[in-house]
Scaffold this active site. Structure first.
Site, PDB file in Angstrom:
ATOM      1  N   LYS A 191     -10.357 -13.968  13.259  1.00 58.68           N
ATOM      2  CA  LYS A 191     -10.622 -12.838  14.157  1.00 58.68           C
ATOM      3  C   LYS A 191     -11.421 -11.747  13.444  1.00 58.68           C
ATOM      4  CE  LYS A 191      -6.222 -12.197  15.349  1.00 58.68           C
ATOM      5  NZ  LYS A 191      -5.522 -13.371  14.759  1.00 58.68           N
ATOM      6  N   VAL A 192     -10.929 -11.299  12.284  1.00 66.98           N
ATOM      7  CA  VAL A 192     -11.609 -10.205  11.581  1.00 66.98           C
ATOM      8  C   VAL A 192     -12.907 -10.713  10.946  1.00 66.98           C
ATOM      9  CG1 VAL A 192     -11.414  -8.449   9.780  1.00 66.98           C
ATOM     10  CG2 VAL A 192      -9.388  -9.059  11.117  1.00 66.98           C
ATOM     11  N   ALA A 241      -8.194  -7.832   3.461  1.00 68.85           N
ATOM     12  CA  ALA A 241      -7.231  -8.832   3.970  1.00 68.85           C
ATOM     13  C   ALA A 241      -5.839  -8.536   3.414  1.00 68.85           C
ATOM     14  CB  ALA A 241      -7.702 -10.228   3.602  1.00 68.85           C
ATOM     15  N   ARG A 242      -5.515  -9.100   2.268  1.00 68.68           N
ATOM     16  CA  ARG A 242      -4.244  -8.834   1.606  1.00 68.68           C
ATOM     17  C   ARG A 242      -4.488  -8.814   0.096  1.00 68.68           C
ATOM     18  NH1 ARG A 242      -2.681  -6.869   5.472  1.00 68.68           N
ATOM     19  NH2 ARG A 242      -0.902  -7.374   6.792  1.00 68.68           N
ATOM     20  N   GLU A 261       1.894  -2.276  -2.841  1.00 67.47           N
ATOM     21  CA  GLU A 261       1.419  -1.068  -2.155  1.00 67.47           C
ATOM     22  C   GLU A 261       2.529  -0.035  -2.052  1.00 67.47           C
ATOM     23  OE1 GLU A 261      -0.491  -2.107   1.547  1.00 67.47           O
ATOM     24  OE2 GLU A 261      -1.968  -3.352   0.529  1.00 67.47           O
ATOM     25  N   HIS A 276      -4.917   1.127   2.446  1.00 69.32           N
ATOM     26  CA  HIS A 276      -4.605   0.207   3.548  1.00 69.32           C
ATOM     27  C   HIS A 276      -4.909   0.870   4.908  1.00 69.32           C
ATOM     28  CE1 HIS A 276      -1.879  -3.432   4.615  1.00 69.32           C
ATOM     29  NE2 HIS A 276      -2.737  -3.210   5.592  1.00 69.32           N
ATOM     30  N   LEU A 277      -6.196   1.209   5.061  1.00 70.58           N
ATOM     31  CA  LEU A 277      -6.616   1.948   6.259  1.00 70.58           C
ATOM     32  C   LEU A 277      -7.290   1.061   7.303  1.00 70.58           C
ATOM     33  CD1 LEU A 277      -8.191   5.262   4.857  1.00 70.58           C
ATOM     34  CD2 LEU A 277      -5.942   4.922   5.891  1.00 70.58           C
ATOM     35  N   GLY A 278      -7.336  -0.263   7.043  1.00 69.24           N
ATOM     36  CA  GLY A 278      -8.090  -1.158   7.924  1.00 69.24           C
ATOM     37  C   GLY A 278      -7.795  -0.961   9.404  1.00 69.24           C
ATOM     38  N   ALA A 279      -6.536  -0.770   9.718  1.00 69.53           N
ATOM     39  CA  ALA A 279      -6.155  -0.689  11.135  1.00 69.53           C
ATOM     40  C   ALA A 279      -6.107   0.746  11.636  1.00 69.53           C
ATOM     41  CB  ALA A 279      -4.789  -1.333  11.323  1.00 69.53           C
TER      42      ALA A 279
HETATM   43  N1  LIG Z   1      -6.473  -4.076   6.052  1.00 67.11           N
HETATM   44  C1  LIG Z   1      -5.925  -4.075   7.232  1.00 67.11           C
HETATM   45  O1  LIG Z   1      -5.446  -3.054   7.698  1.00 67.11           O
HETATM   46  C2  LIG Z   1      -5.887  -5.339   8.037  1.00 67.11           C
HETATM   47  C3  LIG Z   1      -5.956  -5.286   9.432  1.00 67.11           C
HETATM   48  C4  LIG Z   1      -5.936  -6.496  10.148  1.00 67.11           C
HETATM   49  C5  LIG Z   1      -5.840  -7.707   9.475  1.00 67.11           C
HETATM   50  N2  LIG Z   1      -5.731  -7.692   8.121  1.00 67.11           N
HETATM   51  C6  LIG Z   1      -5.641  -8.950   7.367  1.00 67.11           C
HETATM   52  O2  LIG Z   1      -6.876  -9.632   7.486  1.00 67.11           O
HETATM   53  C7  LIG Z   1      -6.677 -11.041   7.341  1.00 67.11           C
HETATM   54  C8  LIG Z   1      -7.365 -11.778   8.474  1.00 67.11           C
HETATM   55  O3  LIG Z   1      -6.785 -11.424   9.699  1.00 67.11           O
HETATM   56  P1  LIG Z   1      -7.220 -12.176  11.058  1.00 67.11           P
HETATM   57  O4  LIG Z   1      -6.562 -11.441  12.155  1.00 67.11           O
HETATM   58  O5  LIG Z   1      -8.683 -12.370  11.051  1.00 67.11           O
HETATM   59  O6  LIG Z   1      -6.495 -13.581  10.855  1.00 67.11           O
HETATM   60  P2  LIG Z   1      -6.893 -14.979  11.535  1.00 67.11           P
HETATM   61  O7  LIG Z   1      -5.687 -15.813  11.436  1.00 67.11           O
HETATM   62  O8  LIG Z   1      -7.525 -14.736  12.860  1.00 67.11           O
HETATM   63  O9  LIG Z   1      -8.040 -15.539  10.574  1.00 67.11           O
HETATM   64  C9  LIG Z   1      -7.794 -16.021   9.289  1.00 67.11           C
HETATM   65  C10 LIG Z   1      -8.812 -17.119   9.004  1.00 67.11           C
HETATM   66  O10 LIG Z   1      -8.660 -17.527   7.645  1.00 67.11           O
HETATM   67  C11 LIG Z   1      -8.858 -18.929   7.600  1.00 67.11           C
HETATM   68  N3  LIG Z   1      -8.277 -19.496   6.396  1.00 67.11           N
HETATM   69  C12 LIG Z   1      -7.006 -19.890   6.158  1.00 67.11           C
HETATM   70  N4  LIG Z   1      -6.895 -20.385   4.930  1.00 67.11           N
HETATM   71  C13 LIG Z   1      -8.138 -20.310   4.361  1.00 67.11           C
HETATM   72  C14 LIG Z   1      -8.660 -20.685   3.112  1.00 67.11           C
HETATM   73  N5  LIG Z   1      -7.898 -21.250   2.161  1.00 67.11           N
HETATM   74  N6  LIG Z   1      -9.977 -20.453   2.875  1.00 67.11           N
HETATM   75  C15 LIG Z   1     -10.767 -19.893   3.815  1.00 67.11           C
HETATM   76  N7  LIG Z   1     -10.323 -19.535   5.035  1.00 67.11           N
HETATM   77  C16 LIG Z   1      -9.018 -19.736   5.301  1.00 67.11           C
HETATM   78  C17 LIG Z   1      -8.219 -19.445   8.875  1.00 67.11           C
HETATM   79  O11 LIG Z   1      -8.716 -20.713   9.239  1.00 67.11           O
HETATM   80  C18 LIG Z   1      -8.619 -18.367   9.866  1.00 67.11           C
HETATM   81  O12 LIG Z   1      -9.814 -18.709  10.539  1.00 67.11           O
HETATM   82  C19 LIG Z   1      -5.162 -11.232   7.300  1.00 67.11           C
HETATM   83  O13 LIG Z   1      -4.778 -11.318   5.956  1.00 67.11           O
HETATM   84  C20 LIG Z   1      -4.626  -9.948   7.909  1.00 67.11           C
HETATM   85  O14 LIG Z   1      -3.337  -9.671   7.480  1.00 67.11           O
HETATM   86  C21 LIG Z   1      -5.762  -6.553   7.388  1.00 67.11           C
HETATM   87  O1  LIG Z   2      -1.172  -6.249   9.158  1.00 65.51           O
HETATM   88  C1  LIG Z   2      -1.841  -5.388   9.729  1.00 65.51           C
HETATM   89  O2  LIG Z   2      -1.856  -5.255  10.975  1.00 65.51           O
HETATM   90  C2  LIG Z   2      -2.731  -4.495   8.943  1.00 65.51           C
HETATM   91  O3  LIG Z   2      -2.663  -4.795   7.590  1.00 65.51           O
HETATM   92  C3  LIG Z   2      -2.492  -3.046   9.225  1.00 65.51           C
HETATM   93  O4  LIG Z   2      -1.283  -2.558   8.729  1.00 65.51           O
HETATM   94  P1  LIG Z   2      -0.828  -1.069   9.138  1.00 65.51           P
HETATM   95  O5  LIG Z   2      -0.368  -1.118  10.535  1.00 65.51           O
HETATM   96  O6  LIG Z   2       0.280  -0.713   8.209  1.00 65.51           O
HETATM   97  O7  LIG Z   2      -2.007  -0.183   8.983  1.00 65.51           O
END
Ligand SMILES: NC(=O)c1ccc[n+]([C@@H]2O[C@H](COP(=O)([O-])OP(=O)(O)OC[C@H]3O[C@@H](n4cnc5c(N)ncnc54)[C@H](O)[C@@H]3O)[C@@H](O)[C@H]2O)c1
Ligand SMILES: O=C(O)[C@H](O)COP(=O)(O)O
Length: 597
Positions: free
Chosen positions: A204-205, A284-285, A314, A333-336
């Protein structure tokens, strides 16, 4: 042998309709938690609104958008208490029926224990549930729901913001001007246009980042072994191997979930393969990067800059070398954290929590029951088998055109209308999706989740041997058009193929590609192909024994004596990397793979 049906994954609506007739105790009421929620978690029955005679109380422990608070207030007493200490939280929780958190509040086992059984729902206003003790929640009959979609765009935008800020030294230059300096030549940056960006994880992201980066004139490639290649092509992105992605990119942006397979995926070894001067973005994480290795790669000049929103711990320690590094840009951790995303997340989570308190089965339930009790009596081991075959099959994928076409074959001696495969299909979907994504699959969202990921699951019933007393003879899962980490898992027709049966009530893996094996699907499995010769079982067994890894099962399947054989080894513990390497170093071993069930 007669083929009887072929069903594509049906729509969410159809599934909901089917479910209500299939199982739910009363319209949209949650059935009892099943022991199959996941094999490793024990749980008790869940009783939601039935026990709530008056208005429930919802504790909002971190700031939530106004629209969500208003939705909650229509149904419940809302207590907004932010920044509670762990002790304060434990005291307050006994007065609450639900709690809503973001990633900043630890909902630990103590919280569930302190609730005295009153806490029924944990709402995570966002995706990740790393801060919620899921096993404890389940044991205490507490439903955990999340809000998985509303912050996708915000996270993608933050990734782009960090990339641009890093390339132009925005944070460093800002601090310098505020310190009274005017260092124009020190902060000359690099351009984004024409540069190659590798998006690691095209979900998704990641796909939203790719779309935006293309708009900035970047050449975008992506690595994701499970994403359908045509989806990437549709937005002009080429899917490449991990090594190609990291070796050719000027910028690498991480968007994969944190799983056993992705933990520290950027490490000394992988940094060494990167282009000198590469720039890294992580929204991501934190755990997907070995942070000490990143410091070393920065100091060695391999990595020119990094921009990080997430950290292994964190908040990170104040004296963290990584955070303090001159060429590293950090955000907490401001992504969202945009107004819009937080409003969206607030509404999504408020609706899910209110629904759960009313006893509705939520599509965003992280630990919802997969299987209603009445279905379980007969199908229990088959349901477990279905999930594990899905988990095994997807972990074998290493690339190709993505996990798109999955064929499931059910061999049964029963009449076609005497076996309902919907629950089995949902469990296979769960097994296929959960190890590779941040999505949690339950019975309500299984078909929808498959569709969203472009996963087509077709089903075939064939007449199996045995008595109609037992519902199924075997289940076979095949993934088409993919490459495998374990080439022997590819069948003669070119698909990853695994097959399993239930023996004495226990699910067993009985076929890998064209090789027949027999290993119970418990703990984890090592698959190993070797030249069939005396002493192989002993050699592998003694490597594992010396490392204190307990072997639960071993089985060898071969095509002919002294030719190639596949050995399946069930292990209780996860062997260390070094132990696995020792197995690979045994001269007769041609390939091997470790799979977590
Ligand atoms: N920083 C933030 O505030 C924030 C906000 C939203 C999401 N996130 C993080 O972003 C990441 C992605 O979120 P998403 O919603 O896009 O998830 P998602 O499940 O939609 O997408 C993850 C993708 O990673 C792929 N994947 C899995 N294992 C893999 C590997 N070994 N190599 C390459 N690709 C691989 C999957 O096939 C999938 O397409 C997650 O870790 C989520 O927690 C962080
Ligand atoms: O997992 C999530 O949705 C993101 O990492 C955002 O986390 P937060 O809600 O603490 O900003």
């Amino acid at each position: 042998m007669a083929a009887t049906t072929s069903t594509a994954a049906s729509s969410l609506l159809a599934t909901k309709k089917n479910l209500s007739s299939l199982s739910l105790t009363s319209a949209n009421k949650l059935p009892a938690f099943s022991p199959l929620l996941t094999s490793s978690r024990r749980q008790r029955f869940i009783v939601l609104s039935a026990s709530l005679n008056s208005k429930p109380t919802v504790l909002v422990a971190e700031k939530l958008g106004e629209a969500g608070i208003n939705l909650l207030k229509d149904f419940a007493n809302v207590d907004c208490s932010y920044n509670l200490s762990p002790d304060e939280l434990c005291t307050k929780i006994s007065l609450c029926d639900a709690i809503i958190v973001r990633s900043g509040t630890k909902v630990s086992r103590e919280v569930f224990e302190s609730s005295g059984g009153r806490l029924k729902v944990v709402g995570r206003a966002g995706v990740g549930i790393d801060n919620v003790d899921l096993a404890a929640a389940t044991e205490h009959g507490c439903l955990v729901v999340n809000a998985p979609t509303a912050n996708t765009v915000a996270a993608a935008e933050h990734g782009i913001a960090l990339m641009a800020a890093m390339a132009r030294n925005v944070a460093q230059a800002d601090a310098s001007v505020k310190a009274g300096k005017w260092q124009r030549s020190k902060y000359v940056g690099v351009s984004l246009v024409g540069k190659t960006l590798a998006v690691m994880g095209f979900g998704k992201v990641g796909s939203e980042v790719a779309r935006r980066a293309k708009g900035l004139g970047m050449h975008v490639i992506a690595h994701d072994p499970y994403a359908p290649a045509d989806r990437a092509r549709a937005i002009g992105v080429e899917l490449v191997s991990f090594d190609e992605a990291i070796a050719t990119a000027d910028f690498i942006s991480l968007h994969m979930p944190l799983t056993p397979a992705t933990a520290k995926i950027l490490n000394d070894e992988t940094f060494a393969k990167m282009k000198k001067g590469v720039r890294i973005v992580n929204v991501a994480r934190g755990g997907v990067i070995d942070e000490d290795a990143l410091v070393r790669a920065l100091d060695a000049g391999i990595v020119a800059q990094a921009a990080l929103d997430v950290f292994t711990v964190e908040p990170p320690p104040q004296d963290s070398k990584l955070v303090q590094h001159e060429r590293v840009t950090v955000t907490p951790h401001l992504g969202a954290s945009t107004m819009e995303a937080q409003e969206g997340v607030a509404i999504e989570i408020a609706e899910a929590v209110v629904g759960a308190l009313k006893g509705e089965l939520a599509s965003t339930s992280v630990n919802a029951p997969m299987v209603p009790a009445e279905v379980l009596t007969e199908l229990k081991p088959y349901v477990e088998l279905a999930e594990k075959l899905g988990r095994l099959a997807v972990q074998l994928v290493s690339g190709g055109s993505g996990v798109k076409d999955v064929k499931v074959t059910y061999a049964s001696a029963r009449a076609p209308d005497d076996l309902d495969t919907r629950v089995l299909r949902a469990m296979i979907t769960k097994g296929l999706i959960e190890p590779i994504s941040s999505v949690f699959v339950n019975l309500v969202n299984a078909d929808f989740s498959a569709k969203q990921r472009g996963l087509r699951i077709s089903e075939e019933r064939i007449l199996g041997d045995g008595s109609p007393e037992s519902p199924l003879h075997f289940i076979q899962v095949q993934i088409a058009n993919v490459e495998s980490k374990f080439a022997s898992a590819i069948s003669e027709n070119g698909e990853i193929k695994v097959e399993g049966r239930v023996k004495d009530g226990i699910p067993h893996l009985t076929k890998v590609g064209s090789f027949e094996v027999d290993v119970s699907l418990e703990g984890s499995i090592i698959l190993c192909r070797q030249v069939d010769q005396p002493g192989m079982i002993g050699k592998v067994g003694s490597v594992l024994g010396a490392e204190n890894v307990n072997v639960s099962f071993m089985s060898v399947g071969r095509i002919a004596p002294r030719k190639q054989a596949v050995m399946a080894i069930g292990v209780d513990e996860q062997p260390r990397k070094e132990t696995l390497k020792k197995i690979g170093d045994i001269p007769a071993v041609e390939e091997f793979v470790f799979l977590k069930l």
